[in-house]
Design an enzyme around this catalytic site. Structure first.
Site, PDB file in Angstrom:
ATOM      1  N   CYS A  70       0.803  -1.227   0.000  1.00 50.14           N
ATOM      2  CA  CYS A  70       0.000   0.000   0.000  1.00 50.14           C
ATOM      3  C   CYS A  70       0.835   1.275   0.000  1.00 50.14           C
ATOM      4  CB  CYS A  70      -0.951  -0.004   1.184  1.00 50.14           C
ATOM      5  SG  CYS A  70      -2.113  -1.392   1.166  1.00 50.14           S
ATOM      6  N   CYS A  79     -13.912   1.313   6.732  1.00 47.44           N
ATOM      7  CA  CYS A  79     -12.924   0.543   5.971  1.00 47.44           C
ATOM      8  C   CYS A  79     -12.806   1.137   4.569  1.00 47.44           C
ATOM      9  CB  CYS A  79     -13.356  -0.911   5.855  1.00 47.44           C
ATOM     10  SG  CYS A  79     -13.760  -1.717   7.431  1.00 47.44           S
ATOM     11  N   CYS A  80     -11.589   1.275   4.070  1.00 46.44           N
ATOM     12  CA  CYS A  80     -11.423   1.838   2.731  1.00 46.44           C
ATOM     13  C   CYS A  80     -11.933   0.856   1.687  1.00 46.44           C
ATOM     14  CB  CYS A  80      -9.965   2.199   2.477  1.00 46.44           C
ATOM     15  SG  CYS A  80      -8.864   0.776   2.335  1.00 46.44           S
TER      16      CYS A  80
END
Length: 392
Positions: free
Chosen positions: A82, A212-213
């Site tokens: 990420c 939550c993304c």
């Protein structure tokens, strides 16, 4: 210290849900061309390109860059989970700072699939097996997505350690949605109330769905150059990188703390190094883009970056010190929670937002008087990149 590194051009595309975006190479090329136009330079001026993505075949970076030009320059593919986008930025910065190039492109992109992240390879050792071992030892596994269990577990640990309320995490998501409502590049522009966020389905306590993304597709890019190149092109008043640091996991990451396992010590060390290198501290910062893949990570990152003292995140949030009118504005873009998180693009989208902020060009999201900006981008496995930006 080497040469100063200027960020003379940035660009990104609007983030989209999986299945709704253009192909990765099209998105990446659009972001790169936008950054070049923003810088006022031609692709022929670019001497190297660092292309970041997580999901895709080898040399997707070349395929993306070939859409912009075929000049034979080195194209280096980057994958650091990420934190991939900011890792590409880190490498581009090193090339300029070390005198190896005068003008470099960093581009990040991701064409993601629907659903939670999962392992693509079951016939070899997982790169996060040590992290999974910590989770298994501390809290065990259930059927929730593994990353939600990891970051949710850190949120649980924070609650138990400091007596914080579950609503604290929900307020982070509420703030993210409010900020994203003013960002035309964000995936989610709809404002949500705290009640709506807390009532959404639980993913892993204390995280609900809206904490939550989402899986996201998108691309972002930046053009970096030396002072000599800027003078040659008549470019002045640029945003520049005052300091940057990357850290990986420490022995403490694999003890008995979920907070440390998800990268707290990496983030703190990288931030401390940046403060030392730049001669600036958190008190000098006005605007922050930090890695809020889950609300729990934003909470612990406030403390890792020194925006507030350990154990005081709840007070920090309650007093509004993470938004407009407070001490800092964190994630004016809406962050990963609401702007979206196309893994390879995230770090460069953060860079783009902060450059706009320091230029005074962030329109409805503009942070008044923004002069110093801080970026935090985290990848499990693990890598954390912290970057400090300033403007002449």
């Amino acid at each position: 210290m080497g040469r100063r590194v200027n960020v003379i051009g940035v660009g990104m595309v609007k983030f989209q849900k999986p299945g709704a975006s253009e192909e990765y190479n099209v998105m990446a090329a659009k972001a790169a061309r936008t950054a070049l136009a923003d810088a006022g330079v031609d692709y022929n001026d670019v001497e190297q390109a660092y292309a970041g993505y997580v999901f895709g075949d080898s040399t997707c970076g070349q395929r993306a860059v070939y859409e912009v030009g075929l000049t034979g320059i080195p194209v280096i593919n980057v994958n650091n989970n990420c934190s991939t986008g900011s890792t590409a930025l880190y490498l581009a910065r090193q090339a300029i700072e070390g005198g190896l190039a005068e003008c470099v492109l960093a581009v990040g992109f991701e064409q993601m699939e629907k659903g939670a992240l999962g392992s693509k390879w079951s016939d070899r050792t997982s790169p996060i097996d040590k992290h999974a071992d910590v989770m298994n030892r501390v809290q065990g596994f259930n059927q929730a997505p593994p990353t939600a269990q990891m970051f949710g577990g850190a949120g649980r640990e924070y609650r138990w350690k400091y007596g914080a309320k579950r609503e604290m995490f929900g307020k982070v998501a509420e703030k993210a949605r409010k900020h994203a409502s003013k960002n035309p590049y964000a995936l989610f522009n709809e404002v949500l109330s705290l009640e709506q966020i807390m009532a959404s389905p639980e993913v892993f306590d204390p995280l609900t769905r809206f904490q939550c993304c989402p899986p996201t597709c998108g691309a972002a890019a930046a053009i970096l150059c030396s002072d000599d190149f800027a003078r040659k092109k008549g470019i002045s008043g640029s945003v520049y990188i005052a300091a940057q640091s990357m850290t990986t996991d420490y022995a403490s990451s694999f003890g008995d703390s979920m907070i440390k396992m998800i990268g707290y010590d990496m983030a703190k060390a990288a931030a401390d190094q940046v403060y030392t290198k730049s001669g600036l501290g958190p008190e000098d910062v006005q605007v922050v883009e930090l890695h809020d893949c889950f609300t729990a990570n934003e909470v612990v990152t406030y403390e890792a970056l020194g925006l507030c003292k350990e154990g005081e995140a709840e007070k920090f949030i309650e007093e509004g010190n993470n938004t407009y009118g407070g001490k800092y504005v964190t994630n004016p873009s809406g962050g990963l929670l609401s702007k979206g998180h196309p893994l390879g693009a995230t770090g460069l989208a953060q860079c783009t937002e902060l450059v706009w902020q320091l230029r005074g060009a962030a329109e409805a999201r503009q942070v008044p008087g923004a002069k110093v900006a801080l970026q935090h981008n985290l990848g499990l496995g693990g890598a954390c990149v912290v970057t400090m930006y300033r403007k002449d």
